[in-house]
Design a protein around this motif. Structure first.
Motif, PDB file in Angstrom:
ATOM      1  N   HIS A 199      28.164  15.570  28.903  1.00 34.70           N
ATOM      2  CA  HIS A 199      27.397  15.982  30.071  1.00 34.70           C
ATOM      3  C   HIS A 199      26.704  14.753  30.642  1.00 34.70           C
ATOM      4  O   HIS A 199      26.240  13.892  29.891  1.00 34.70           O
ATOM      5  N   LEU A 200      26.659  14.680  31.956  1.00 34.10           N
ATOM      6  CA  LEU A 200      25.966  13.555  32.567  1.00 34.10           C
ATOM      7  C   LEU A 200      24.494  13.569  32.179  1.00 34.10           C
ATOM      8  O   LEU A 200      23.869  14.633  32.116  1.00 34.10           O
ATOM      9  N   ALA A 201      23.956  12.393  31.936  1.00 32.51           N
ATOM     10  CA  ALA A 201      22.519  12.256  31.701  1.00 32.51           C
ATOM     11  C   ALA A 201      21.812  12.583  33.016  1.00 32.51           C
ATOM     12  O   ALA A 201      22.415  12.487  34.097  1.00 32.51           O
ATOM     13  N   PRO A 202      20.542  12.963  32.963  1.00 34.38           N
ATOM     14  CA  PRO A 202      19.821  13.291  34.197  1.00 34.38           C
ATOM     15  C   PRO A 202      19.917  12.217  35.280  1.00 34.38           C
ATOM     16  O   PRO A 202      20.135  12.539  36.450  1.00 34.38           O
ATOM     17  N   VAL A 203      19.795  10.961  34.892  1.00 37.49           N
ATOM     18  CA  VAL A 203      19.843   9.912  35.906  1.00 37.49           C
ATOM     19  C   VAL A 203      21.250   9.770  36.483  1.00 37.49           C
ATOM     20  O   VAL A 203      21.418   9.512  37.685  1.00 37.49           O
ATOM     21  N   GLN A 204      22.279   9.977  35.685  1.00 34.60           N
ATOM     22  CA  GLN A 204      23.649   9.944  36.200  1.00 34.60           C
ATOM     23  C   GLN A 204      23.891  11.105  37.171  1.00 34.60           C
ATOM     24  O   GLN A 204      24.468  10.926  38.246  1.00 34.60           O
ATOM     25  N   GLN A 205      23.438  12.293  36.790  1.00 31.99           N
ATOM     26  CA  GLN A 205      23.580  13.463  37.657  1.00 31.99           C
ATOM     27  C   GLN A 205      22.821  13.252  38.959  1.00 31.99           C
ATOM     28  O   GLN A 205      23.310  13.601  40.036  1.00 31.99           O
ATOM     29  N   ALA A 206      21.648  12.664  38.869  1.00 34.21           N
ATOM     30  CA  ALA A 206      20.832  12.424  40.065  1.00 34.21           C
ATOM     31  C   ALA A 206      21.505  11.436  41.007  1.00 34.21           C
ATOM     32  O   ALA A 206      21.480  11.626  42.233  1.00 34.21           O
ATOM     33  N   PHE A 207      22.110  10.389  40.472  1.00 31.73           N
ATOM     34  CA  PHE A 207      22.829   9.438  41.322  1.00 31.73           C
ATOM     35  C   PHE A 207      23.984  10.136  42.031  1.00 31.73           C
ATOM     36  O   PHE A 207      24.261   9.864  43.198  1.00 31.73           O
ATOM     37  N   LYS A 208      24.638  11.042  41.334  1.00 30.47           N
ATOM     38  CA  LYS A 208      25.725  11.808  41.941  1.00 30.47           C
ATOM     39  C   LYS A 208      25.174  12.729  43.032  1.00 30.47           C
ATOM     40  O   LYS A 208      25.698  12.766  44.145  1.00 30.47           O
ATOM     41  N   ASP A 209      24.112  13.461  42.712  1.00 32.75           N
ATOM     42  CA  ASP A 209      23.528  14.418  43.656  1.00 32.75           C
ATOM     43  C   ASP A 209      22.986  13.745  44.921  1.00 32.75           C
ATOM     44  O   ASP A 209      23.100  14.291  46.009  1.00 32.75           O
ATOM     45  N   CYS A 210      22.380  12.582  44.753  1.00 30.62           N
ATOM     46  CA  CYS A 210      21.665  11.915  45.860  1.00 30.62           C
ATOM     47  C   CYS A 210      22.445  10.759  46.479  1.00 30.62           C
ATOM     48  O   CYS A 210      21.898  10.020  47.302  1.00 30.62           O
ATOM     49  N   HIS A 211      23.690  10.590  46.078  1.00 30.91           N
ATOM     50  CA  HIS A 211      24.510   9.491  46.607  1.00 30.91           C
ATOM     51  C   HIS A 211      23.801   8.153  46.411  1.00 30.91           C
ATOM     52  O   HIS A 211      23.663   7.367  47.335  1.00 30.91           O
ATOM     53  N   GLY A 212      23.371   7.918  45.169  1.00 32.82           N
ATOM     54  CA  GLY A 212      22.589   6.727  44.851  1.00 32.82           C
ATOM     55  C   GLY A 212      23.401   5.457  44.682  1.00 32.82           C
ATOM     56  O   GLY A 212      22.856   4.425  44.332  1.00 32.82           O
ATOM     57  N   LEU A 213      24.702   5.521  44.926  1.00 33.84           N
ATOM     58  CA  LEU A 213      25.498   4.307  44.785  1.00 33.84           C
ATOM     59  C   LEU A 213      26.491   4.211  45.927  1.00 33.84           C
ATOM     60  O   LEU A 213      26.830   5.198  46.557  1.00 33.84           O
ATOM     61  N   GLN A 214      26.891   2.990  46.193  1.00 34.89           N
ATOM     62  CA  GLN A 214      27.987   2.767  47.137  1.00 34.89           C
ATOM     63  C   GLN A 214      29.085   2.014  46.412  1.00 34.89           C
ATOM     64  O   GLN A 214      29.993   2.619  45.878  1.00 34.89           O
ATOM     65  N   CYS A 215      28.990   0.696  46.306  1.00 36.39           N
ATOM     66  CA  CYS A 215      30.062  -0.031  45.629  1.00 36.39           C
ATOM     67  C   CYS A 215      30.012   0.189  44.117  1.00 36.39           C
ATOM     68  O   CYS A 215      31.013   0.108  43.439  1.00 36.39           O
ATOM     69  N   GLY A 216      28.840   0.461  43.562  1.00 38.45           N
ATOM     70  CA  GLY A 216      28.692   0.766  42.146  1.00 38.45           C
ATOM     71  C   GLY A 216      28.445  -0.420  41.240  1.00 38.45           C
ATOM     72  O   GLY A 216      28.209  -0.240  40.052  1.00 38.45           O
ATOM     73  N   PHE A 217      28.483  -1.632  41.767  1.00 43.56           N
ATOM     74  CA  PHE A 217      28.334  -2.796  40.898  1.00 43.56           C
ATOM     75  C   PHE A 217      26.962  -2.836  40.222  1.00 43.56           C
ATOM     76  O   PHE A 217      26.858  -3.111  39.035  1.00 43.56           O
ATOM     77  N   CYS A 218      25.916  -2.526  40.951  1.00 42.15           N
ATOM     78  CA  CYS A 218      24.557  -2.581  40.408  1.00 42.15           C
ATOM     79  C   CYS A 218      24.181  -1.326  39.632  1.00 42.15           C
ATOM     80  O   CYS A 218      23.189  -1.305  38.909  1.00 42.15           O
ATOM     81  N   THR A 219      24.969  -0.268  39.779  1.00 43.32           N
ATOM     82  CA  THR A 219      24.604   1.048  39.258  1.00 43.32           C
ATOM     83  C   THR A 219      24.319   1.075  37.756  1.00 43.32           C
ATOM     84  O   THR A 219      23.316   1.677  37.347  1.00 43.32           O
ATOM     85  N   PRO A 220      25.124   0.457  36.884  1.00 41.23           N
ATOM     86  CA  PRO A 220      24.801   0.522  35.456  1.00 41.23           C
ATOM     87  C   PRO A 220      23.401  -0.005  35.131  1.00 41.23           C
ATOM     88  O   PRO A 220      22.687   0.582  34.325  1.00 41.23           O
ATOM     89  N   GLY A 221      23.009  -1.097  35.776  1.00 39.75           N
ATOM     90  CA  GLY A 221      21.679  -1.643  35.552  1.00 39.75           C
ATOM     91  C   GLY A 221      20.584  -0.713  36.048  1.00 39.75           C
ATOM     92  O   GLY A 221      19.537  -0.570  35.416  1.00 39.75           O
ATOM     93  N   PHE A 222      20.810  -0.074  37.192  1.00 39.31           N
ATOM     94  CA  PHE A 222      19.845   0.902  37.690  1.00 39.31           C
ATOM     95  C   PHE A 222      19.741   2.088  36.750  1.00 39.31           C
ATOM     96  O   PHE A 222      18.642   2.555  36.443  1.00 39.31           O
ATOM     97  N   LEU A 223      20.872   2.596  36.277  1.00 35.55           N
ATOM     98  CA  LEU A 223      20.856   3.773  35.404  1.00 35.55           C
ATOM     99  C   LEU A 223      20.077   3.516  34.122  1.00 35.55           C
ATOM    100  O   LEU A 223      19.284   4.363  33.691  1.00 35.55           O
TER     101      LEU A 223
END
Length: 181
Positions: A96-120
């Motif tokens: 199951h996605l962690a809350p922060v992963q689900q939130a990024f999905k729900d809120c379109h928190g990423l575009q290219c995704g390169f920075c996303t792991p560090g943000f998560l």
């Protein structure tokens, strides 16, 4: 008289034991092997991204004993005995996605995704310290991570949404998580 400190030879291999995402690993690495390189090249955990290689961008952020740290600034030999969590280790039991992963999905928190792991990973630790941040506190939480694509608004919204998801999941208990996306 005390003896001088041991100097690690750069070409010699040094044994390091780590726990990464709950699994135990034993590595033999050169003294100068960066933790980001060990994660990516020795363990195959390529979710940890290397951006600036100076600790400025935050793309390489992982959790070391629960605290966010820049893996491009850490020597692997200094992590002997540490417990590390990379972006690959954030998913909850049953994939199951962690809350922060689900939130990024729900809120379109990423575009290219390169920075996303560090943000998560940064936000995961931030929500442990402050489980109910204000919008300003959410901005402060992510201030050390750089994103070249999004303008940060959706990332800030993702922090707030992750806090809501965590609160709802905590209220429901672990048994009801099977029903969550």
């Amino acid at each position: 008289m005390t003896s001088p400190p041991e100097i690690l030879a750069p070409d010699a291999l040094h044994h390091v034991s780590l726990t990464v995402n709950g699994a135990a690993y034993d590595l033999d690495v050169p003294a100068r092997r960066l933790l980001s390189d060990a994660l990516r090249h020795d363990l195959g955990l390529t979710g940890t991204h290397v951006g600036c290689e100076h600790g400025v961008c935050g793309a390489c952020t992982i959790l070391v004993d629960g605290r966010p740290m820049r893996s491009c600034l850490l020597l692997t030999v200094s992590m002997d005995g540490a417990s590390l969590t990379t972006v690959e280790g954030l998913a909850e039991e049953g994939d199951h996605l962690a809350p922060v992963q689900q939130a990024f999905k729900d809120c379109h928190g990423l575009q290219c995704g390169f920075c996303t792991p560090g943000f998560l990973t940064t936000i995961t630790a931030g929500l442990e310290d402050n489980p109910d941040p204000t919008r300003d506190e959410a901005r402060e939480m992510i201030a050390g991570n750089l994103c070249r694509c999004t303008g940060y608004q959706n990332i800030v919204s993702s922090v707030l949404r992750a806090a809501e998801i965590r609160k709802a999941r905590d209220a429901q208990g672990p048994a009801s998580r099977e029903d969550q996306p």
